[in-house]
Write a protein that holds these residues in place. Structure first.
Motif, PDB file in Angstrom:
ATOM      1  N   GLN A  24       3.393  -5.437  22.316  1.00  0.00           N
ATOM      2  CA  GLN A  24       3.384  -5.606  20.861  1.00  0.00           C
ATOM      3  C   GLN A  24       3.791  -4.288  20.194  1.00  0.00           C
TER       4      GLN A  24
ATOM      5  N   ASP B 169       4.409 -10.371  23.684  1.00  0.00           N
ATOM      6  CA  ASP B 169       3.353 -10.208  22.682  1.00  0.00           C
ATOM      7  C   ASP B 169       3.958  -9.844  21.335  1.00  0.00           C
ATOM      8  N   GLU B 170       4.065 -10.843  20.478  1.00  0.00           N
ATOM      9  CA  GLU B 170       4.643 -10.677  19.136  1.00  0.00           C
ATOM     10  C   GLU B 170       5.971  -9.939  19.173  1.00  0.00           C
TER      11      GLU B 170
ATOM     12  N   SER C 223      -3.739 -10.085  22.321  1.00  0.00           N
ATOM     13  CA  SER C 223      -3.271  -8.874  23.008  1.00  0.00           C
ATOM     14  C   SER C 223      -4.251  -8.444  24.093  1.00  0.00           C
TER      15      SER C 223
HETATM   16 MG   LIG Z   1      -2.050  -8.615  19.119  1.00  0.00          MG
END
Ligand SMILES: [Mg+2]
Ligand SMILES: Nc1ncnc2c1ncn2[C@@H]1O[C@H](COP(=O)(O)OP(=O)(O)O)[C@@H](O)[C@H]1O
Lengths: 258, 453
Positions: free
Chosen positions: A90, A175-176, A46
C-alpha cells in the motif's frame, strides 16, 4: 480436498501491540481465482497482508495458514516470496542507494536458485527487464534509479507491478494498488496485472473502489470489517457497496456481534 | 586517570629542541620564519582536548603517548620503495606521485612539470623555484588559530607536497598521490602541503594512504588549498591504514568568486582518524561540497570536523557525511556552518547519517549553525541508528535473504557518498572495497603487507 486450495486461512487471529486486529478470519483461494477484499479503513486488510507476507509487526495468536499445502506461518518472509507470494505494498518504501537493477537481479536470482535454476546472465536479465518494463509501461529512467527514490505516487505503484511481473508469483496481494492512480495509470496497472497472470495464478485485490474491479474482474468479493470477513458474494457485491456504502454492512455486523 | 599531558608536551618539546638546528638548516627561510612563534603558540594552547568543542568526542592522548623518536627524514631506501610501488586499482588513468610518509622523495630534484602545465614537487623545491608564489600563499589559509596541532605542524613540518596549477591550466587526468607509510620504528610525521589552483584552472587530486609496516604511526597533516576565481578543485582521500595508525588531517580550502571545490574523505581503516576540512567561501557565487564516509570496527575512532565559512554572498555549500560503526567503534561528526552578515543568498545544506551495528558502538554528532544574514536557506539533519526495518522487510518480501538484504542496504547507505566520486574506475574500486568490508572479507588493498587484526 485441502490440496485444491492455493491459500487456506483458518480462524486467524492476530494482534498489533497487543490489540487484536484480526479476530478469527477464514479465507480460501483456489489456483486461478481472483478474490477482492473490500472494507472500511482500519478493518485489518493491510494487517492481513502483513501476516501473509511475514512482516513482524503483527503477531499471530491463533489459527493457521497453508499455502500450497505448506505451513506458511513457519516460513521467513524471503521463503514465502520464493514460494510465490507477492505483496504490492500500500505504501512502497524508498530505499536510497539500493539500485533497482541490483535489487531486481538479486531477487530474481534468489527465486531461480530456489527453483533449482542457474542465475540469469547479464544480457538475459536486461532483456527480461526490458520486456517487463514494457508490460507495465514504466519509464526506463526509473529503473536506473534507487528503489522508489523520488518516484511519484503513481510511479511507485507501477513499480510494484513491475516487480510482480519480474517475479511471476503464484499469489499476488494487491493492497490498494489503485489508490492515488489517475484513470490512465489505473488502466495500465490493471492491464499489466491481467497480462502477468497465468491460468493457475491467484490474486487478492484489496480495494475500496469498484473501478479497479472493472478491469481485474473478481470471482469472489469479501467484505472485511473489524477483523472478520462479514460477507462473501460474487462480483455484484462490489457494485452494491459502490452504491450503498459500508454503513449497512457495519450495522448488520455490529448487530450480529451484539 | 593518569594525566599524560604535561609529559606529552615535554616529549614534544624535546623533539623540537633536538631537531631544531637541523630543521632550520635544511628548510627555506620563509618556513623557518614562522616556526618559533608557532611553537610557542602550540605550547600555550597545548594539544587539543575535550574542552575544545571541536575535539569533544575525540581523544588524542593514546596516539600521542607512544614513544615517537625524532622526525622522519626520507632515506634512499625509501625512494626505491616508493618507485617500486604500483597502485593496483585497474584502469585508473591518473598521473601518479608516490610519497613516503608524506614526503616527496625527490626533494633535491626540483619541481616536475606535468603535461598541461602543472607543477608538482616538494615544498622545499617550490620555495626555491616560486618564492613569490609561496610567500603569497604559505600559511595564509590556516583559519583555525585555536588548534594547537596546526601550530605544531607549522613549527615542526620539514617538508611536504606542493602542487601548482597556473592560471587557465586543465590537467588531462586526475593526479594521484600515493602516500606510503613505512618505518621500522614508531614515528610521528608532520607534513605541510600547499596546493595553488589559479584562476580558471582545474585540478582533481586523489590522495591514497597505504601503511606498509605495522609500527605505531601518527601523522599530523596540514594542507592549504587556494582555489582562484572560476577555478575547480576536487580532492578525494582514501584512507586505508591499520589499527595502530593515527591520522590527523586538517585541510583548509580557500575559494575565490565563481569557484568550485569538493572534498571527499573515504576512511576504510585506521586506529584513529580525524579529518578536519575547512571551506572558506571568500568570493561571491562559489560552490563547495564536503563529503565523507567511514567504516569502522574494533576500537577504532573516526572523527570528521567540517567548517564551512560563508563570507561572501550567493554561495552554495553541502555537507554529506556517513558512518558505519561495528564492534566498539566510536565516531564523531562536528559540522559547523557560519553565514556572515555579508553573505546574503546563501544556500547551506548539511546531513550526517550513521548506522550502529552493535549496541556498543557510539557516535556523537553535532551541528553548529551560526547564521548572521537573513536571506539564507539552511538545512541540517542527523541520524544515528540501525537499518530501517521497513526497508529491510521490503527487500526480504521479494525473496532476498536477511543477511543479503542488510548488506544491500548498508552498501546503498555508503554508496550515497561514494557516488560523488567522479573518477569511474576509482568509484568502482571503492564500491568493491566497501562491499568486501561489509561482507567481512579482507578490506584492505591487496598491496597492503600488514596482517593486522
Ligand atoms: Mg490498508
Ligand atoms: N503499525 C501499526 N501500529 C499500531 N497499530 C496499527 C499499525 N498498523 C495498523 N494498525 C492498526 O490496525 C488496525 C487495522 O489497520 P489496517 O490493517 O491498516 O487496516 P486497513 O488496511 O483495513 O485500513 C487499525 O486499527 C490500525 O490502527
Amino acid at each position: 480436498m485441502n490440496n485444491s486450495f492455493l491459500l487456506q486461512i483458518k480462524d486467524l487471529k492476530a494482534t498489533i501491540d497487543n490489540k487484536e486486529i484480526l479476530k478469527g478470519l477464514n479465507l480460501e483461494v483456489k489456483p486461478g481465482e481472483i478474490h477482492a477484499i473490500m472494507g472500511p479503513n482500519g478493518s485489518g486488510k493491510s494487517t492481513l497482508a502483513s501476516v501473509l507476507t511475514g512482516r513482524e509487526i503483527a503477531q499471530v495468536t491463533h489459527g493457521s495458514v497453508s499455502f500450497d499445502g505448506k505451513d506458511l506461518l513457519s516460513l521467513s518472509p524471503e521463503e514465502r516470496a520464493r514460494e510465490g507470494i507477492f505483496l504490492s505494498f500500500q505504501y512502497p518504501i524508498e530505499i536510497p542507494g539500493v539500485s533497482m537493477v541490483n535489487f531486481m537481479k538479486t531477487a530474481v536470482n534468489e527465486q531461480r536458485k530456489h527453483r533449482g535454476l542457474d542465475p540469469l546472465s547479464a544480457s538475459d536479465f536486461l532483456k527480461l527487464m526490458r520486456e517487463k518494463k514494457e508490460l507495465v509501461e514504466i519509464d526506463s529512467a526509473l529503473t536506473n534509479r534507487s528503489v522508489n527514490e523520488g518516484f511519484s505516487g503513481g510511479e511507485k505503484k507501477k513499480n510494484e507491478i513491475f516487480q510482480m511481473a519480474m517475479l511471476e508469483p503464484r499469489l499476488s496481494i494487491l493492497d490498494e494498488t489503485d489508490s492515488g492512480l489517475d484513470i490512465d495509470a489505473l488502466r495500465i496497472v490493471a492491464n499489466g496485472v491481467n497480462k502477468i497472470r497465468k491460468p493457475d495464478t491467484s490474486v487478492i485485490v484489496i480495494t475500496h473502489y469498484q473501478r479497479l474491479l472493472d478491469y481485474i474482474v473478481p470471482d469472489v468479493v469479501h467484505v472485511l470489517y473489524n477483523g472478520r470477513i462479514v460477507r462473501t458474494a460474487g462480483k455484484e457485491l462490489a457494485l452494491e457497496l459502490e452504491e450503498r456504502g459500508y454503513d449497512w454492512i457495519k450495522r448488520e455486523a455490529d448487530n450480529v456481534e451484539a | 586517570m593518569i594525566d599524560y599531558r604535561p609529559e606529552l608536551i615535554q616529549k614534544l618539546t624535546h623533539l623540537w629542541d633536538a631537531g631544531r638546528e637541523g630543521l632550520f638548516k635544511k628548510s627555506p627561510g620563509l618556513f623557518n620564519s614562522f616556526r618559533e612563534e608557532a611553537f610557542s603558540t602550540f605550547l600555550s594552547l597545548g594539544l587539543p582536548d575535550k574542552k575544545n568543542e571541536a575535539y569533544k568526542y575525540t581523544d588524542l592522548d593514546k596516539f600521542f603517548s607512544y614513544d615517537y623518536r625524532g622526525y622522519y627524514v626520507p632515506s634512499t631506501a625509501d625512494y626505491t620503495q616508493a618507485e617500486r610501488f604500483k597502485c593496483e586499482v585497474e584502469d585508473l588513468d591518473v598521473w601518479n606521485i608516490v610519497l613516503m610518509n608524506g614526503f616527496y622523495p625527490h626533494s633535491d630534484q626540483g619541481l616536475m612539470m606535468l603535461p598541461g602545465g602543472f607543477w608538482a614537487g616538494s615544498m622545499t623545491a617550490a620555495a626555491k623555484q616560486f618564492p613569490g608564489l609561496i610567500q603569497r600563499h604559505y600559511n595564509k589559509y590556516v583559519t583555525n588559530d585555536k588548534d594547537g596541532l596546526v601550530h605544531l605542524n607549522t613549527a615542526l613540518a620539514s617538508d611536504g607536497l606542493f602542487i601548482y596549477a597556473p592560471k587557465g591550466t586543465t590537467i588531462s587526468k586526475p593526479l594521484q598521490i600515493v602516500n606510503l607509510v613505512h618505518s621500522d620504528r614508531d614515528i610521528f610525521v608532520q607534513d605541510r602541503n600547499l596546493i595553488v589552483v589559479e584562476e580558471g584552472a582545474d585540478l582533481t587530486l586523489l590522495v591514497c594512504d597505504h601503511a606498509l609496516s605495522p609500527q605505531h604511526f601518527l601523522t599530523n597533516t596540514v594542507t592549504e588549498v587556494y582555489v582562484g576565481q572560476n577555478a575547480r578543485f576536487n580532492i578525494i582521500r582514501v584512507q586505508n591504514q591499520h589499527n595502530d595508525a593515527g591520522k590527523i588531517t586538517q585541510t583548509f580550502i580557500h575559494q575565490e568568486r565563481d569557484s568550485y571545490a569538493s572534498s571527499n574523505n573515504i576512511t576504510l581503516h585506521g586506529g584513529l582518524v580525524r579529518n578536519a576540512t575547512y571551506h572558506t567561501l571568500a568570493g561571491e557565487n562559489a560552490e563547495t561540497h564536503s563529503y565523507g564516509l567511514f567504516l569502522s570496527d574494533k576500537s577504532q575512532h573516526t572523527a570528521n570536523y567540517v567548517f564551512v565559512d560563508h563570507s561572501a554572498p550567493h554561495c552554495n555549500s553541502t555537507q554529506l557525511f556517513k558512518g558505519v560503526l561495528d564492534d566498539d567503534a566510536t565516531g564523531a561528526f562536528n559540522g559547523r556552518i557560519l553565514v556572515r552578515p555579508l553573505a546574503q543568498g546563501t544556500n547551506a545544506y548539511q546531513a550526517n547519517n550513521n548506522i550502529l551495528m552493535t549496541p556498543e558502538a557510539k557516535m556523537s554528532t553535532k551541528p553548529q549553525l551560526e547564521i548572521f544574514a537573513d536571506d539564507v536557506k539552511c538545512s541540517h539533519g542527523a541520524t544515528v541508528g540501525q537499518l530501517d526495518e521497513e526497508a529491510l522487510f521490503y527487500l526480504r518480501s521479494r525473496g532476498i535473504d536477511e543477511r543479503e538484504a542488510r548488506l544491500m542496504m548498508m552498501f546503498g547507505f555508503a554508496h550515497e557518498v561514494i557516488q560523488n566520486i567522479h573518477i569511474e574506475a576509482l568509484r568502482e574500486r571503492i564500491d568493491t572495497l566497501v562491499m568486501q568490508r561489509l561482507r567481512g572479507e579482507l578490506s584492505r588493498c591487496a598491496s597492503c603487507a600488514i596482517k593486522c587484526n
